[in-house]
Enzyme design. Structure first.
Site, mmCIF file in Angstrom:
data_model
loop_
_atom_site.group_PDB
_atom_site.id
_atom_site.type_symbol
_atom_site.label_atom_id
_atom_site.label_comp_id
_atom_site.label_asym_id
_atom_site.label_seq_id
_atom_site.Cartn_x
_atom_site.Cartn_y
_atom_site.Cartn_z
ATOM 1 N N THR A 94 0.786 -1.126 -0.192
ATOM 2 C CA THR A 94 0.083 0.121 0.010
ATOM 3 C C THR A 94 0.808 1.140 -0.058
ATOM 4 O O THR A 94 1.740 1.549 1.049
ATOM 5 C CB THR A 94 -0.906 0.060 1.322
ATOM 6 O OG1 THR A 94 -1.886 -1.170 1.220
ATOM 7 C CG2 THR A 94 -1.679 1.246 1.424
ATOM 8 N N LYS A 169 -8.038 1.650 -2.893
ATOM 9 C CA LYS A 169 -7.802 1.532 -1.592
ATOM 10 C C LYS A 169 -8.011 2.613 -0.544
ATOM 11 O O LYS A 169 -8.451 2.570 0.407
ATOM 12 C CB LYS A 169 -6.524 0.694 -1.253
ATOM 13 C CG LYS A 169 -6.294 0.334 0.012
ATOM 14 C CD LYS A 169 -5.131 -0.560 0.486
ATOM 15 C CE LYS A 169 -5.142 -0.579 1.839
ATOM 16 N NZ LYS A 169 -4.036 -1.397 2.433
ATOM 17 N N LYS A 244 -1.643 5.445 8.251
ATOM 18 C CA LYS A 244 -0.878 5.757 7.324
ATOM 19 C C LYS A 244 -1.732 5.995 5.832
ATOM 20 O O LYS A 244 -1.500 6.522 5.073
ATOM 21 C CB LYS A 244 -0.045 4.162 7.037
ATOM 22 C CG LYS A 244 0.658 3.826 5.914
ATOM 23 C CD LYS A 244 1.116 2.594 5.449
ATOM 24 C CE LYS A 244 1.670 2.365 4.266
ATOM 25 N NZ LYS A 244 2.127 0.822 3.717
#
Lengths: 296, 296
Positions: A94, A169, A244
């Protein structure tokens, strides 16, 4: 069955690589940590002593690394030269959308195919091969990657061109972070107004206030059996990882010129949650920050 | 069948009273607006010339008024004196929790039973008798009210003691307002990142970013057929009403000492949406505020 190079064998990468081995693929792995490499070796991964060696002769190279910098460092550090032309590079880390697109460009310049394919589902999903993959890249690359990804996950979704997997995402997780804070605020307000958790849940779960954060991952105990609130907020999906992702969303929004006022506030609130030492607990523990001292 | 006094025959009250008539109750109605009273008369309500006359001899008095002040004015203005002791007072207005509790106290001091029972479902739900009632008050009052409320709605939920109905409604709608802004931010960010509406919807609808705001009331057109976005954002649930509910949530939070940072931000953002003249459009039109000019 394919020859697969797997770079990054940490909490997520290790079980993912092990599931590729289980599915019958020949997996050559590399990790900077000697312990990770040894654990991978114990689960059937052939341990290599450099990323280049893991990529050599591979049909597919999977990277699972902490951030964009590491992915780009690996891509420019010799891996793209070591691999044979036409190798498919799948980055399941990611990372920020800008770096993801840069990785696609580097791969393309080296005559490689590329896919960004970040996951949701966490360590338990990685172990159980029930991850969701959100993929960005050309249709041909997606078609080639799909059966490989299906060895590690349950859902594999093609979201669009280069970077679209990362975009999907962070957009999804930004909604999740916002919704979870909203649910936490609503339960906190309900507590102060003398409205029971059960009554608010009964109304909202079947009404317009419903969200996955409420009905599948409720931040107060006793209402949704599988939610980490019933397990002392053991992650689950750690607050540090939510922070994050919210920061990645803010970076992307700043770079692309989008205004996301609640996304920005959510990043700040999860920043506080982490600053108070709660980064390792489940992100639904944000309700403790919202409630303050002296609550239920 | 009961004798029912109905005070407040506006957009919501009129169809609700008409549904009580349909169910066979004898309904005596009052409204300050002569037009409203005439319309009610045309739908079988016996038009009275004061609230007191509507309440006289009633078994149940229903109020459907704009705000707490009007409810308390009606209660203290003679209605409680005009009704026979033991009459059940149901307030279905959406008002602040403090006023709702004051109304309960006034009713109790006058030897009346009381219930706060705000609704969700809007004008279309009021017409179709498919409203949801969220009720606060004693169990006996709730038991008496339930069959009456079921003539006007589909779901009738007992949320707790005095004020609990109002509390449940504002907590639910605060989540809704927050979630809708979050969904709008995610679609806006997706647009700027080149991720299609359909791809984000496909990922998030089946994932952790899901919410009713996304999957039942999507603020971009083309994804959820019943959503007002497909009908040029015709309300539905007007932005002005969402703003009202978010302000009630903020009042309650301030009075009870709860911190609701995203709830406060949502109130401010819907305040902007109203300040830009969009109070009459559906609240999902908040996506236009978030997107700014030059978007899709």
């Amino acid at each position: 069955m394919a020859k697969i190079g797997f770079i990054g064998l940490g909490n997520m990468g290790l079980p993912m690589a092990a599931n590729l081995v289980k599915a019958g693929h020949a997996v050559a792995g590399f990790d900077l940590g000697r312990d990770n490499l040894e654990r991978a070796s114990n689960r059937g991964v052939e341990a290599e002593h450099s990323a280049e060696r893991a990529a050599k002769d591979a049909d597919v190279v999977v990277t699972m690394l902490p951030a964009g910098k590491q992915v780009l460092d690996v891509y420019t550090g010799g891996v793209l030269k070591a691999a044979k032309p036409g190798t498919l590079f799948i980055d399941s880390s990611t990372i920020d959308v800008t770096s993801a697109r840069a990785a696609h460009r580097l791969a393309s310049q080296a005559d490689m195919a590329a896919l960004d394919a970040p996951v949701s589902g966490g360590v338990s999903g990685a172990e159980a091969a029930t991850l969701t993959f959100m993929a960005g890249g050309a249709a041909a690359a997606f078609a080639q990657a799909k059966p490989i990804l299906e060895s590690m996950g349950r859902r594999v979704i093609h979201c669009g061109e280069a970077g679209a997997g990362q975009a999907a995402k962070i957009c999804n997780n930004m909604m999740l972070g916002i919704n979870m804070i909203g649910v936490s605020e609503a339960f906190t307000l309900a507590e102060k107004l003398g409205l029971s958790h059960q009554a608010l849940f009964d109304v909202a779960a079947a009404s317009s206030g419903q969200s996955w954060a409420l009905t599948s991952y409720c931040p107060v105990p006793g209402l949704v059996p599988s939610s980490p609130a019933n397990n002392d907020y053991k992650a689950g999906f750690a607050s540090a990882l939510m922070l994050k992702d919210l920061k990645l969303a803010q970076e992307a929004a700043a770079a692309a010129g989008a205004s996301t006022p609640l996304g920005a506030a959510a990043a700040q609130l999860f920043g506080l949650h982490n600053a108070w030492g709660e980064g390792g607990t489940d992100f639904s523990g944000i309700i403790h920050l919202i409630r303050g001292k002296g609550g239920q």
